[in-house]
Design a protein around this motif. Structure first.
Motif, PDB file in Angstrom:
ATOM      1  N   THR A  27       0.866  -1.182   0.000  1.00 45.72           N
ATOM      2  CA  THR A  27       0.000   0.000   0.000  1.00 45.72           C
ATOM      3  C   THR A  27       0.903   1.233   0.000  1.00 45.72           C
ATOM      4  OG1 THR A  27      -1.932   1.046   1.011  1.00 45.72           O
ATOM      5  CG2 THR A  27      -0.248   0.228   2.505  1.00 45.72           C
ATOM      6  N   ASP A  80      -4.277   4.488   0.372  1.00 50.06           N
ATOM      7  CA  ASP A  80      -4.759   3.622  -0.715  1.00 50.06           C
ATOM      8  C   ASP A  80      -5.865   2.755  -0.123  1.00 50.06           C
ATOM      9  OD1 ASP A  80      -5.050   1.484  -2.488  1.00 50.06           O
ATOM     10  OD2 ASP A  80      -3.164   0.553  -1.830  1.00 50.06           O
ATOM     11  N   PRO A  81      -7.128   3.097  -0.358  1.00 44.66           N
ATOM     12  CA  PRO A  81      -8.230   2.416   0.342  1.00 44.66           C
ATOM     13  C   PRO A  81      -8.266   0.918   0.087  1.00 44.66           C
ATOM     14  CG  PRO A  81      -9.036   4.275  -0.942  1.00 44.66           C
ATOM     15  CD  PRO A  81      -7.618   4.081  -1.319  1.00 44.66           C
ATOM     16  N   GLU A  82      -7.724   0.528  -1.056  1.00 41.79           N
ATOM     17  CA  GLU A  82      -7.797  -0.888  -1.442  1.00 41.79           C
ATOM     18  C   GLU A  82      -7.063  -1.789  -0.438  1.00 41.79           C
ATOM     19  OE1 GLU A  82      -6.507  -3.450  -5.332  1.00 41.79           O
ATOM     20  OE2 GLU A  82      -6.723  -1.270  -5.570  1.00 41.79           O
ATOM     21  N   GLN A 109      -5.279  -0.443   2.604  1.00 43.11           N
ATOM     22  CA  GLN A 109      -4.949   0.188   3.897  1.00 43.11           C
ATOM     23  C   GLN A 109      -5.287  -0.725   5.085  1.00 43.11           C
ATOM     24  OE1 GLN A 109      -3.409   2.901   4.753  1.00 43.11           O
ATOM     25  NE2 GLN A 109      -4.108   3.350   6.853  1.00 43.11           N
ATOM     26  N   ARG A 110      -6.499  -1.263   5.103  1.00 45.07           N
ATOM     27  CA  ARG A 110      -6.912  -2.034   6.274  1.00 45.07           C
ATOM     28  C   ARG A 110      -6.156  -3.351   6.392  1.00 45.07           C
ATOM     29  NH1 ARG A 110     -12.997  -2.627   7.992  1.00 45.07           N
ATOM     30  NH2 ARG A 110     -13.285  -3.501   5.919  1.00 45.07           N
ATOM     31  N   TRP A 134     -16.263   1.841   6.770  1.00 49.79           N
ATOM     32  CA  TRP A 134     -15.275   1.702   5.696  1.00 49.79           C
ATOM     33  C   TRP A 134     -15.979   1.692   4.331  1.00 49.79           C
ATOM     34  CZ3 TRP A 134     -10.362   2.700   5.725  1.00 49.79           C
ATOM     35  CH2 TRP A 134      -9.560   2.314   4.648  1.00 49.79           C
ATOM     36  N   PHE A 176     -16.835   5.093   3.361  1.00 50.21           N
ATOM     37  CA  PHE A 176     -15.613   5.801   2.967  1.00 50.21           C
ATOM     38  C   PHE A 176     -15.263   5.488   1.507  1.00 50.21           C
ATOM     39  CE2 PHE A 176     -10.780   5.558   3.098  1.00 50.21           C
ATOM     40  CZ  PHE A 176     -10.562   6.915   3.024  1.00 50.21           C
ATOM     41  N   LEU A 177     -15.371   4.191   1.166  1.00 47.26           N
ATOM     42  CA  LEU A 177     -15.020   3.774  -0.199  1.00 47.26           C
ATOM     43  C   LEU A 177     -15.938   4.416  -1.236  1.00 47.26           C
ATOM     44  CD1 LEU A 177     -14.233  -0.043   0.282  1.00 47.26           C
ATOM     45  CD2 LEU A 177     -12.628   1.857   0.075  1.00 47.26           C
ATOM     46  N   TRP A 200      -7.283  10.146   7.475  1.00 51.12           N
ATOM     47  CA  TRP A 200      -7.036   9.474   6.202  1.00 51.12           C
ATOM     48  C   TRP A 200      -7.987  10.039   5.132  1.00 51.12           C
ATOM     49  CZ3 TRP A 200      -7.720   3.865   8.501  1.00 51.12           C
ATOM     50  CH2 TRP A 200      -6.664   3.601   9.382  1.00 51.12           C
ATOM     51  N   GLN A 240      -8.808   9.890   0.623  1.00 48.38           N
ATOM     52  CA  GLN A 240      -8.735   8.943  -0.509  1.00 48.38           C
ATOM     53  C   GLN A 240      -7.678   9.358  -1.539  1.00 48.38           C
ATOM     54  OE1 GLN A 240     -11.147   6.459  -1.871  1.00 48.38           O
ATOM     55  NE2 GLN A 240     -13.034   6.824  -0.704  1.00 48.38           N
ATOM     56  N   TRP A 241      -6.959   8.362  -2.034  1.00 48.41           N
ATOM     57  CA  TRP A 241      -5.941   8.549  -3.080  1.00 48.41           C
ATOM     58  C   TRP A 241      -6.560   9.162  -4.339  1.00 48.41           C
ATOM     59  CZ3 TRP A 241      -1.100   8.882  -4.536  1.00 48.41           C
ATOM     60  CH2 TRP A 241      -0.713   8.579  -5.840  1.00 48.41           C
TER      61      TRP A 241
END
Lengths: 382, 248
Positions: free
Chosen positions: A84, A106-108, A110-111, A124, A127-128, A185, A187-188
């Motif tokens: 990430t 990078d939301p993809e 991050q977690r 989440w 957020f996405l 945080w 978003q990218w």
């Protein structure tokens, strides 16, 4: 313990002196604990770092970017499990004193890369779906009284000018008390839309999760080898090494704190040692009587040490209690300028052991003097 | 019976033979005691007199195991104490000697009860047994009603009584009293001496006492005078005291 009454009676012989000595201990231990907490706060990044995470930065400096295209190349290196990336946003909320760290994530992934920072699935998902969305650490949210749905303007300082507006979609909290819960945080994709063209497609740093911590060093070498002689050479470190080198930018915090701590320790030793020496000197004749009626040299030493230890324990605990009460207040007053200040059990234990060591050391010389006291000479002084 | 010629047998409670004590001061030697002999039986009450600096307190310190002689030996109840190690001597003092000092030397932060209890804290007696012993000792000296008083709340005579109770509470072999009335008025001194006499007469205690006061010395069964480092038996303490200073 049958000598308890005797020890306490001697302790309370000069009440003002006792209170002042306990007070010196309390203040010194408070200061000692505070310094230890600050040192811990700065070194916590290294302490809580995950063994299976690597940080990849530009070899020249962390402020130099790395192309986004490196991500796929890294994923092809054996041992790399997940990648990430982050960018430092560095915006200002209302006023510069309201500092908190803001990251473009990078939301993809991050977690998955930071599993210790917990966000609920529902938040989440929101957020996405929201390009202007933001996830905020609970400490920062509490600090500014933010709630879900609030619209937060951040004034850009690095990436252009003007305010960028974000919607709070959720909060994260750490699994461990030491985890940093102050981040913001964003978003990218949203970030990419707004940065100048020349800066598009460039990340601040990569965070790589490896299959096994045992492979971390090998994978780090391979990543740097992969990008050697390219326009963007990399420097890959374990998360703990990265955190340690980050702290070094603030100067030698450890040395500074150790120096102040040592001065505090020795000042306390001198103050308490002097008090015990005076106390023993005042009681020369009494100690001689104790020895005359059959108290051994060791018992006399024990009485002096017991007194100095009792002062150390009471003063030390008082100082630690004060630190426990004051540190959260100080942490709030610092408004996130320092990493989270936590009086950890290890700091408490270290403070208590230091108090005991000072108590023992300050009583030792006067105690040995009392132990060596010649009864006949001491009685002659009466 | 008290003898100073070294003729006492092995049955004496305290036997001193050829005792020398020399101090080194300013490059010179001061010979305080010179080949001193002494035999004291159980329940004897002996007073030592002599001018200042004659070595009375030195003798008392040697008999009490607080100091070591330059030569000679001291035997108490069969124990030769002159060659005991410091640790053994400490244990011996706790078991055999009760000290009474001129300035009482009570611990000011402890009550009369707690002061008297001090020697018993070194024994294996239970708390209840200790309490019983302390109450008895304070009863003997007539201060059962002053147990919870601190030294500052007592008169000089009462403080000395507490000190005597502390000296007798562990039932020592003998008592050493260094000027026990030296800091008291005449009436209090008489009371203290009456108490010491009673300890000898009723409880069979052996008492060795140093005093400057011929009136006090007269209360003892035997008065010995320290002269030129040796002991001389004296029948008339007044004459000795009036006789001026005897330099050694």
């Amino acid at each position: 313990m049958k000598f308890r009454r005797l020890i306490f009676a001697n302790l309370f012989r000069k009440k003002i002196r006792l209170l002042l000595t306990i007070g010196s201990f309390a203040v010194a231990l408070f200061l000692f604990s505070f310094l230890a907490v600050v040192r811990d706060a700065f070194s916590r990044g290294a302490d809580i770092a995950s063994a299976d995470r690597l940080f990849v930065i530009n070899r020249t400096s962390i402020i130099n970017p790395i192309p986004l295209s490196y991500r796929d190349k890294m994923l092809r290196i054996p041992g790399v499990k997940m990648v990430t990336h982050d960018n430092w946003f560095g915006g200002v909320y209302q006023d510069e004193k309201n500092f908190f760290p803001q990251f473009v994530v990078d939301p993809e992934n991050q977690r998955q890369v930071f599993p210790e920072l917990i966000v609920s699935d529902e938040e989440w998902a929101n957020f996405l779906k929201d390009r202007q969305g933001a996830i905020v650490g609970v400490r920062t949210a509490e600090r500014f009284g933010w709630k879900i749905g609030d619209r937060i303007p951040l004034k850009a300082t690095i990436w252009g000018a003007g305010n960028w507006e974000f919607n709070i979609d959720g909060f994260y909290h750490g699994k461990r008390p030491q985890d940093d819960e102050t981040q913001f945080w964003m978003q990218w994709d949203f970030f990419q839309e707004h940065v100048p063209d020349a800066l598009k497609g460039q990340v601040g740093w990569y965070i790589v999760r490896v299959d096994s911590p045992d492979d971390a060093v090998r994978v780090a070498k391979n990543i740097d080898a992969e990008f050697a002689n390219s326009p963007f050479e990399t420097k890959t470190e374990t998360e703990s090494a990265f955190a340690a080198s980050w702290v070094k930018q603030f100067g030698n915090i450890r040395f500074l704190i150790l120096s102040i701590g040592t001065v505090v320790f020795f000042t306390l030793l001198l103050v308490t040692g002097n008090t015990m020496a005076i106390s023993v000197r005042e009681r020369t004749a009494e100690l001689a009587v104790f020895k005359a009626i059959g108290y051994s040299d060791r018992k006399v030493l024990f009485f002096v040490l017991a007194e100095s230890l009792a002062i150390a324990i009471v003063g030390g605990l008082l100082g630690l209690l004060l630190a426990g009460l004051a540190i959260p207040v100080l942490a709030n007053a610092l408004n996130g300028m320092l990493p989270q200040l936590v009086l950890a059990p290890s700091v408490f234990a270290l403070g208590f052991m230091t108090a005991l060591a000072v108590g023992l050391a300050s009583g030792l010389l006067p105690g040995l003097g009392a132990m060596r006291l010649q009864i006949v000479n001491a009685l002659r002084r009466i | 019976m008290v003898r100073v010629d070294g003729s006492g047998g092995s049955n004496s409670l305290i036997g001193v033979r050829g005792l020398d004590k020399t101090y080194h001061r300013g490059g010179g030697e001061i010979r305080v005691l010179q080949g001193l002999n002494l035999d004291v039986d159980k329940s004897d009450f002996v007073a030592f007199m002599g001018p200042s600096g004659s070595g009375k307190t030195t003798l008392l310190n040697l008999l009490g195991g607080l100091d070591v002689p330059t030569r000679g030996n001291i035997t108490v109840a069969g124990d030769e104490i002159t060659h005991m190690s410091g640790h053994k001597l400490t244990e011996w003092r706790a078991r055999h000697v009760g000290f009474v000092f001129q300035m009482y030397n009570l611990i000011p932060v402890l009550t009369a009860f707690q002061n008297v209890e001090l020697p018993l804290l070194l024994t294996k007696l239970s708390k209840a047994q200790r309490r019983n012993h302390v109450e008895t000792a304070l009863g003997v000296v007539g201060l059962a009603d002053r147990m919870s008083h601190y030294p500052r709340q007592l008169s000089g005579g009462q403080e000395q009584r507490v000190a005597i109770a502390r000296a007798i509470v562990a039932d020592p072999t003998f008592l050493l009293c260094d000027e026990p009335t030296g800091d008291l008025d005449r009436q209090s001194a008489d009371e203290i001496m009456a108490l010491i006499e009673r300890l000898v007469r009723e409880y069979g205690k052996t008492v060795l006492m140093v005093t400057h006061d011929p009136v006090v010395a007269r209360r003892a069964g035997t008065t010995l005078h320290l002269e030129k480092g040796v002991l001389v038996e004296s029948a008339e303490p007044e004459r000795v005291a009036a006789g001026g200073r005897h330099e050694i």
